[in-house]
Design an enzyme around this catalytic site. Structure first.
Site, PDB file in Angstrom:
ATOM      1  N   HIS A   1       0.852  -1.191   0.000  1.00 48.58           N
ATOM      2  CA  HIS A   1       0.000   0.000   0.000  1.00 48.58           C
ATOM      3  C   HIS A   1       0.886   1.238   0.000  1.00 48.58           C
ATOM      4  O   HIS A   1       1.742   1.400   0.871  1.00 48.58           O
ATOM      5  CB  HIS A   1      -0.941   0.000   1.203  1.00 48.58           C
ATOM      6  CG  HIS A   1      -2.109  -0.917   1.025  1.00 48.58           C
ATOM      7  ND1 HIS A   1      -2.710  -1.569   2.066  1.00 48.58           N
ATOM      8  CD2 HIS A   1      -2.790  -1.270  -0.093  1.00 48.58           C
ATOM      9  CE1 HIS A   1      -3.720  -2.293   1.594  1.00 48.58           C
ATOM     10  NE2 HIS A   1      -3.779  -2.134   0.286  1.00 48.58           N
TER      11      HIS A   1
ATOM     12  N   GLU B   1       1.571   3.860   3.087  1.00 49.49           N
ATOM     13  CA  GLU B   1       1.943   3.315   4.398  1.00 49.49           C
ATOM     14  C   GLU B   1       3.466   3.319   4.521  1.00 49.49           C
ATOM     15  O   GLU B   1       4.120   2.280   4.556  1.00 49.49           O
ATOM     16  CB  GLU B   1       1.308   1.926   4.548  1.00 49.49           C
ATOM     17  CG  GLU B   1      -0.218   2.042   4.493  1.00 49.49           C
ATOM     18  CD  GLU B   1      -0.964   0.725   4.288  1.00 49.49           C
ATOM     19  OE1 GLU B   1      -0.347  -0.347   4.386  1.00 49.49           O
ATOM     20  OE2 GLU B   1      -2.191   0.775   4.026  1.00 49.49           O
TER      21      GLU B   1
ATOM     22  N   ARG C   1      -3.167   4.963  -2.245  1.00 49.28           N
ATOM     23  CA  ARG C   1      -3.126   3.610  -1.658  1.00 49.28           C
ATOM     24  C   ARG C   1      -2.775   2.533  -2.684  1.00 49.28           C
ATOM     25  O   ARG C   1      -2.029   1.606  -2.402  1.00 49.28           O
ATOM     26  CB  ARG C   1      -4.512   3.312  -1.072  1.00 49.28           C
ATOM     27  CG  ARG C   1      -4.761   1.861  -0.668  1.00 49.28           C
ATOM     28  CD  ARG C   1      -6.186   1.753  -0.127  1.00 49.28           C
ATOM     29  NE  ARG C   1      -6.638   0.389   0.074  1.00 49.28           N
ATOM     30  CZ  ARG C   1      -6.525  -0.289   1.223  1.00 49.28           C
ATOM     31  NH1 ARG C   1      -5.934   0.261   2.259  1.00 49.28           N
ATOM     32  NH2 ARG C   1      -6.993  -1.514   1.329  1.00 49.28           N
TER      33      ARG C   1
HETATM   34  O1  0X9 Z   1      -7.233  -3.389   4.134  1.00 44.76           O
HETATM   35  C1  0X9 Z   1      -6.112  -3.870   4.055  1.00 44.76           C
HETATM   36  O2  0X9 Z   1      -5.629  -4.304   3.027  1.00 44.76           O
HETATM   37  C2  0X9 Z   1      -5.253  -3.936   5.307  1.00 44.76           C
HETATM   38  N1  0X9 Z   1      -5.412  -2.771   6.085  1.00 44.76           N
HETATM   39  S1  0X9 Z   1      -4.798  -1.348   5.522  1.00 44.76           S
HETATM   40  O3  0X9 Z   1      -5.251  -0.289   6.359  1.00 44.76           O
HETATM   41  N2  0X9 Z   1      -3.237  -1.371   5.695  1.00 44.76           N
HETATM   42  O4  0X9 Z   1      -5.137  -1.189   4.167  1.00 44.76           O
HETATM   43  C3  0X9 Z   1      -5.678  -5.143   6.113  1.00 44.76           C
HETATM   44  C4  0X9 Z   1      -5.389  -6.430   5.412  1.00 44.76           C
HETATM   45  C5  0X9 Z   1      -5.781  -7.583   6.233  1.00 44.76           C
HETATM   46  N3  0X9 Z   1      -7.159  -7.455   6.454  1.00 44.76           N
HETATM   47  C6  0X9 Z   1      -7.762  -7.968   7.513  1.00 44.76           C
HETATM   48  N4  0X9 Z   1      -7.079  -8.697   8.305  1.00 44.76           N
HETATM   49  N5  0X9 Z   1      -8.996  -7.666   7.669  1.00 44.76           N
HETATM   50 ZN    ZN Z   2      -2.232  -1.472   4.019  1.00 42.76          ZN
END
Ligand code: 0X9
Ligand code: ZN
Length: 405
Positions: free
Chosen positions: A161, A164, A226
């Site tokens: 992403h 981040e 993102r």
């Molecule tokens: O949404 C995502 O891809 C991840 N969060 S982020 O804020 N960095 O974008 C989480 C990925 C893993 N998802 C879950 N464990 N729900």
């Molecule tokens: Zn992420």
């Protein structure tokens, strides 16, 4: 008639309420229909994803109408820095990997410096090429010891992403510490001699930045970007690479709308950046452990993410997440939340960790690094080194547990 009055209303409100700032708003998301509407919209999220309850978004100058179009109650939280021009803001600094965010080329230059200093332990290979033609690299570290048992491997992915930034920064540090640790036979990781021997028979793989186009786009154009930089039909850009993997692809917590922040792409592995991880996976004989570093939220998440049903083997995954949590907390007191991804954070389909757990039976984790929302993706450089320390402790905890899984 209706559209004309809507237009007049729009002209009226957009002139009298036009905001000049980038602003963080908190939306009250009342039900699943509103959550889906927000997910499918092109509104930039400040929160890590849409959740029923409240979700924070970023509204730029001239975008107030997007907030109203969502039709949800909202509250202004803070003014944000302009997301453009971060390359100017950080130019002419002397870089230090413990205290600065690096441009993509500088990250690779740093990895290269360490590789050239440690030619016997470190190798690099190209695992793909981004949409805009940037190389996607992987680096391996191993101690080169003679070892007769089953060789293990551990994959660390960073920067999937774009915004981040703490993720590639943590990757640099964990990579450097792993090289230093390999040089002393991993004596700093564990006092147990048989586990040390297993670590000496292990290979550690690092992807410094999985999504270099998105990462650089944050520096040059939009700090809150993102996705990757796929040119989608209809003048929108980007696929959410962490919705583009095969396991559970197309399911809940992903969107089929091109402009959505969680757009899943046209098919599993439609993107060269996600294909790059498959290339790496196919090159590695077996993957025992996998960490995908993200931000933010301070969470250690294990599969599944696409369903609330826990996987076979969840007891081990959970125990290891707690070991990582405790090891991290012992460094600077930040106790991350450990748990299954879908139930601890939210359901998301087509993610890296579900894929690596499904395909390779890797002990697969998403680690959401600092913070818990005060700064979100805009984590100040002053917090880089502490976040690196706690991430290194978590990595060591998993590496050691990997030896007797
Ligand atoms: O949404 C995502 O891809 C991840 N969060 S982020 O804020 N960095 O974008 C989480 C990925 C893993 N998802 C879950 N464990 N729900
Ligand atoms: Zn992420």
């Amino acid at each position: 008639m209706r559209s004309i009055s809507a237009l007049c209303l729009f002209a009226l409100v957009s002139s009298s309420f036009a905001q000049a700032d980038w602003t963080r708003y908190r939306l009250t998301v009342r039900d699943a229909i509103e959550a889906q509407r927000l997910s499918d919209s092109d509104v930039t999220l400040f929160s890590d994803d849409v959740v029923i309850g409240s979700t924070d978004v970023v509204i730029g100058p001239g975008e107030q109408f997007k907030l109203w179009a969502l039709g949800m109650p909202y509250q202004r939280i803070a003014t944000l820095p302009d997301p453009a021009g971060w390359d100017q803001r950080y130019s002419n600094k002397t870089l230090n990997y413990r205290g600065n965010y690096y441009r993509y080329d500088d990250i690779i230059a740093q990895y290269e410096e360490w590789r050239i200093q440690n030619p016997t332990h470190v190798k690099r290979f190209q695992i793909g090429t981004s949409i805009l033609g940037r190389p996607i690299w992987a680096y391996s570290v191993r101690s080169n010891a003679l070892f007769s048992g089953a060789r293990r491997s551990f994959v660390v992915n960073c920067g999937i992403h774009a915004r981040e930034w703490i993720s590639p920064a943590v990757g640099m540090y964990v990579f450097k510490k792993t090289i230093d640790s390999a040089a002393i036979g991993f004596a700093d990781m564990t006092t147990d001699f048989s586990k040390r021997a297993m670590l000496r028979g292990s290979t550690f793989y690092f992807v410094p930045v999985n999504n270099p186009d998105g990462y650089e786009y944050c520096w040059t154009n939009n700090r809150m970007w993102r996705k990757n930089r796929r040119d989608n039909p209809g003048s929108s850009y980007g696929v959410d690479l962490n919705r583009n993997f095969a396991k559970g692809w197309g399911g809940a917590g992903s969107s089929g709308n091109y402009s959505s922040e969680t757009y899943r792409g046209t098919a599993p592995f439609s993107e060269p950046e996600s294909q790059a991880l498959v290339f790496l996976e196919n090159r590695v004989p077996r993957i025992d452990a996998f960490i995908d570093f993200h931000s933010y939220g301070e969470k250690i998440l294990w599969p599944w993410t696409y369903t609330e049903t826990p996987p076979a083997g969840s007891a081990w995954l959970n125990a290891s997440s707690i070991a990582m949590r405790d090891a991290g907390a012992a460094t600077h007191g930040h106790q991350y939340t450990a748990g299954q991804g879908s139930t601890t954070l939210y359901i998301a389909s087509g993610t890296t960790k579900d894929y690596f757990y499904d395909r390779s039976n890797a002990a697969a984790y998403t680690i959401e690094l600092r913070d818990t929302g005060q700064n979100g993706f805009l984590l100040p450089e002053a917090q880089i080194s502490d976040t690196q320390d706690e991430a290194w402790a978590m990595f060591v905890a998993l590496a050691v547990r990997m030896t007797n899984r």
